[in-house]
Design a protein around this motif. Structure first.
Motif, PDB file in Angstrom:
ATOM      1  N   ARG A  43      -9.984 -15.546  -2.178  1.00 31.59           N
ATOM      2  CA  ARG A  43      -8.053 -14.905  -2.109  1.00 31.59           C
ATOM      3  C   ARG A  43      -8.089 -16.523  -1.418  1.00 31.59           C
ATOM      4  NH1 ARG A  43      -8.571  -9.893   2.075  1.00 31.59           N
ATOM      5  NH2 ARG A  43      -8.533  -8.595   0.274  1.00 31.59           N
ATOM      6  N   ASN A  44      -8.065 -17.113  -0.629  1.00 32.61           N
ATOM      7  CA  ASN A  44      -7.334 -18.993  -0.945  1.00 32.61           C
ATOM      8  C   ASN A  44      -8.068 -19.615  -2.193  1.00 32.61           C
ATOM      9  OD1 ASN A  44      -6.589 -18.823   2.542  1.00 32.61           O
ATOM     10  ND2 ASN A  44      -8.125 -19.054   2.925  1.00 32.61           N
ATOM     11  N   SER A  45      -8.523 -19.760  -2.595  1.00 30.35           N
ATOM     12  CA  SER A  45      -8.842 -19.878  -3.811  1.00 30.35           C
ATOM     13  C   SER A  45      -8.120 -19.519  -5.438  1.00 30.35           C
ATOM     14  CB  SER A  45     -10.416 -20.195  -4.001  1.00 30.35           C
ATOM     15  OG  SER A  45     -11.455 -20.203  -3.011  1.00 30.35           O
ATOM     16  N   GLY A  46      -7.735 -18.145  -4.707  1.00 24.12           N
ATOM     17  CA  GLY A  46      -6.565 -17.937  -6.203  1.00 24.12           C
ATOM     18  C   GLY A  46      -7.628 -16.614  -6.801  1.00 24.12           C
ATOM     19  N   TYR A  47      -8.360 -16.144  -5.730  1.00 23.29           N
ATOM     20  CA  TYR A  47      -9.083 -15.245  -6.141  1.00 23.29           C
ATOM     21  C   TYR A  47      -8.109 -13.555  -5.735  1.00 23.29           C
ATOM     22  CZ  TYR A  47     -12.887 -16.734  -7.946  1.00 23.29           C
ATOM     23  OH  TYR A  47     -13.900 -17.755  -9.376  1.00 23.29           O
ATOM     24  N   CYS A  48      -7.743 -12.842  -6.429  1.00 21.96           N
ATOM     25  CA  CYS A  48      -6.823 -11.748  -5.629  1.00 21.96           C
ATOM     26  C   CYS A  48      -8.149 -10.266  -6.005  1.00 21.96           C
ATOM     27  CB  CYS A  48      -5.752 -10.969  -6.721  1.00 21.96           C
ATOM     28  SG  CYS A  48      -5.319 -10.009  -6.107  1.00 21.96           S
ATOM     29  N   ILE A  49      -8.463  -9.984  -4.538  1.00 20.80           N
ATOM     30  CA  ILE A  49      -9.638  -9.002  -3.887  1.00 20.80           C
ATOM     31  C   ILE A  49      -9.240  -7.956  -2.864  1.00 20.80           C
ATOM     32  CG2 ILE A  49     -11.494  -8.695  -2.835  1.00 20.80           C
ATOM     33  CD1 ILE A  49     -12.072 -11.663  -3.522  1.00 20.80           C
ATOM     34  N   GLU A  50      -8.758  -7.013  -3.795  1.00 19.28           N
ATOM     35  CA  GLU A  50      -8.270  -5.491  -3.199  1.00 19.28           C
ATOM     36  C   GLU A  50      -9.414  -4.940  -2.016  1.00 19.28           C
ATOM     37  OE1 GLU A  50      -7.274  -1.493  -4.810  1.00 19.28           O
ATOM     38  OE2 GLU A  50      -8.263  -2.553  -5.466  1.00 19.28           O
ATOM     39  N   ALA A  51      -8.605  -5.503  -1.464  1.00 17.80           N
ATOM     40  CA  ALA A  51      -9.795  -4.240   0.164  1.00 17.80           C
ATOM     41  C   ALA A  51      -9.153  -3.037   0.373  1.00 17.80           C
ATOM     42  CB  ALA A  51     -10.399  -5.105   1.465  1.00 17.80           C
ATOM     43  N   VAL A  52     -10.245  -2.121   0.222  1.00 20.84           N
ATOM     44  CA  VAL A  52      -9.726  -0.444   0.588  1.00 20.84           C
ATOM     45  C   VAL A  52     -10.688   0.055   1.210  1.00 20.84           C
ATOM     46  CG1 VAL A  52      -9.139   1.566  -0.356  1.00 20.84           C
ATOM     47  CG2 VAL A  52      -8.657  -0.679  -1.521  1.00 20.84           C
ATOM     48  N   PRO A  53      -9.847   0.007   2.708  1.00 23.17           N
ATOM     49  CA  PRO A  53     -10.462   1.121   3.676  1.00 23.17           C
ATOM     50  C   PRO A  53     -11.657   1.970   3.728  1.00 23.17           C
ATOM     51  CG  PRO A  53      -8.706   0.549   4.674  1.00 23.17           C
ATOM     52  CD  PRO A  53      -8.936   0.173   2.980  1.00 23.17           C
ATOM     53  N   SER A  54     -12.403   2.478   4.437  1.00 26.30           N
ATOM     54  CA  SER A  54     -14.281   3.297   3.619  1.00 26.30           C
ATOM     55  C   SER A  54     -14.323   2.733   1.891  1.00 26.30           C
ATOM     56  CB  SER A  54     -13.748   4.554   4.022  1.00 26.30           C
ATOM     57  OG  SER A  54     -12.727   4.754   3.076  1.00 26.30           O
ATOM     58  N   ARG A  55     -13.553   2.365   1.326  1.00 23.67           N
ATOM     59  CA  ARG A  55     -14.410   1.679  -0.312  1.00 23.67           C
ATOM     60  C   ARG A  55     -14.597   0.926   0.044  1.00 23.67           C
ATOM     61  NH1 ARG A  55     -10.197   4.295  -4.810  1.00 23.67           N
ATOM     62  NH2 ARG A  55     -12.332   4.896  -5.711  1.00 23.67           N
ATOM     63  N   GLY A  56     -14.697  -0.169  -0.019  1.00 17.18           N
ATOM     64  CA  GLY A  56     -14.790  -1.990  -0.029  1.00 17.18           C
ATOM     65  C   GLY A  56     -14.115  -2.702  -0.716  1.00 17.18           C
ATOM     66  N   TYR A  57     -14.158  -3.986  -1.339  1.00 17.15           N
ATOM     67  CA  TYR A  57     -13.992  -5.121  -2.178  1.00 17.15           C
ATOM     68  C   TYR A  57     -14.055  -4.146  -3.805  1.00 17.15           C
ATOM     69  CZ  TYR A  57     -14.483  -6.909   2.379  1.00 17.15           C
ATOM     70  OH  TYR A  57     -14.163  -6.907   4.373  1.00 17.15           O
ATOM     71  N   ARG A  58     -12.634  -5.007  -4.427  1.00 20.13           N
ATOM     72  CA  ARG A  58     -12.961  -5.325  -5.939  1.00 20.13           C
ATOM     73  C   ARG A  58     -12.225  -6.436  -5.910  1.00 20.13           C
ATOM     74  NH1 ARG A  58      -9.388  -2.044 -10.005  1.00 20.13           N
ATOM     75  NH2 ARG A  58      -7.969  -1.533  -8.635  1.00 20.13           N
ATOM     76  N   LEU A  59     -12.838  -6.423  -7.369  1.00 24.47           N
ATOM     77  CA  LEU A  59     -12.257  -7.743  -7.685  1.00 24.47           C
ATOM     78  C   LEU A  59     -10.898  -8.115  -9.364  1.00 24.47           C
ATOM     79  CD1 LEU A  59     -11.927 -11.552  -8.214  1.00 24.47           C
ATOM     80  CD2 LEU A  59     -13.574 -11.015 -10.206  1.00 24.47           C
ATOM     81  N   ILE A  60      -9.782  -7.880  -8.624  1.00 26.31           N
ATOM     82  CA  ILE A  60      -8.669  -7.819  -9.511  1.00 26.31           C
ATOM     83  C   ILE A  60      -8.502  -8.645 -10.251  1.00 26.31           C
ATOM     84  CG2 ILE A  60      -6.551  -7.515  -9.623  1.00 26.31           C
ATOM     85  CD1 ILE A  60      -7.424  -5.315  -8.040  1.00 26.31           C
TER      86      ILE A  60
END
Ligand code: BTN
Length: 325
Positions: A43-60
């Protein structure tokens, strides 16, 4: 760059939708807390990553800057790119690679940047290097060959770039001797080798590779000697820069392995097949003065151009500008 970060990006690329923290921690063999730290670094390098409890991570979305993690994640090479140095902006990747090689950088080290403030072209020219659009990289090689054989390595880069263009676009590039890549007769890439050698061997060779990927018409300097273009201008489609970079480096790795095992023969054959002068009459000029004309025969073991003139004399040309008639 942390190798685990490259693995996370590779998983984002291959898995559709959300990836659970549990899966990531199992695949990477690290704790959920470590995964969280890697995600924060991304995220600090500019990636937008969504984090949703009980589902996980998704690269936006990925950042605009060409990202070394993205490049590394798509490498399947054995030598080229085993160490990757990235600079957001630098003077020249060739100068960086030269300095790193002098300080012992391993063979296969790649220097990659998003933009250059002093990009170097052949014959002391400037290589226009705006940020955010193209590929600028330099590769450190340490082959056990004699200094006079080093120019052969530029032909490897030319073929690697040609293959990468074909693998990532619908365009068919041609190679113009000694090592320009053309599309529709316009220059799309340039290569610059630099070397440190003793009389009896090479310390290292730097392969500098510049490819105009997403440059727009307004970004080209007005005073170009020859017409130039970019893959975007030719195909109308934006190029995925990390994908292009990794494809090119993977191809270069294959060609280099082949070169070390079988010598210059196979790459020379492919280079000649891809050359715009293949089977055609050409005129060579030096500093604007036409000096030799004849039928293109090929290149010799040192990469010199071979021509046969009408009087059946064979000419060996080591520098000049070649025009196909
Ligand atoms: C040419 O004149 O055709 C050669 C251009 C080479 C440009 C590349 S961009 C990456 C590397 N770093 C440089 O400063 N030059 C080469």
């Amino acid at each position: 760059m942390h190798p685990k970060v490259g693995t996370i990006l590779r998983l984002f690329r291959t898995e559709a939708g959300y990836i659970s923290g549990e899966l990531l921690s199992r695949e990477l063999g690290v704790s959920r807390t470590a995964i969280w730290k890697h995600i924060s670094a991304l995220r600090n390098s500019g990636y937008c990553i969504e984090a949703v409890p009980s589902r996980g991570y998704r690269l936006i979305s990925s950042p605009d800057v060409i990202n070394p993690h993205e490049v590394a994640a798509q490498l399947n090479s054995t030598t080229i790119g085993r160490h990757l140095e990235f600079f957001k902006l630098t003077t020249s990747t060739n100068s960086d690679a030269f300095r790193l090689a002098e300080n012992g950088a391993v063979e296969g080290t790649v220097v990659l940047t998003d933009g250059q403030s002093g990009g170097k072209g052949r014959r002391g020219r400037i290589w226009s290097s705006p940020a955010g659009v193209n590929l600028y990289c330099s590769v450190v090689l340490r082959p056990a060959i004699m200094p006079h054989e080093a120019p052969q390595l530029t032909f490897l880069s030319a073929v690697a770039v040609a293959r990468a263009i074909e693998l990532t676009t619908n365009l068919i590039p041609e190679i113009k001797w000694p090592n320009d890549l053309l599309i529709s007769g316009k220059k799309v890439a340039g290569l610059l080798n630099e070397m440190s050698a003793e009389t009896d061997g090479i310390n290292f060779v730097i392969l500098g590779i510049g490819v105009n990927l997403n440059m727009t018409a307004g970004q080209f300097p007005d005073d170009l000697r020859h017409p130039a273009t970019s893959l975007l201008l030719e195909s109308g489609t934006e190029v995925d820069r990390p994908r292009f970079a990794s494809t090119m480096l993977n191809e270069l790795d294959r060609l280099y392995t082949d070169f070390l095992t079988h010598g210059f023969g196979p790459v020379r054959e492919e280079w000649q097949r891809r050359c715009n002068a293949n089977g055609r009459q050409v005129i060579v000029s030096d500093s604007g003065t036409e000096c030799t004309g004849g039928l293109f025969i090929g290149i010799d073991a040192d990469g010199a151009l071979l021509l046969r003139s009408d009087d059946e004399v064979q000419h060996r040309i080591t520098c000049g500008d070649v025009r196909v008639i």
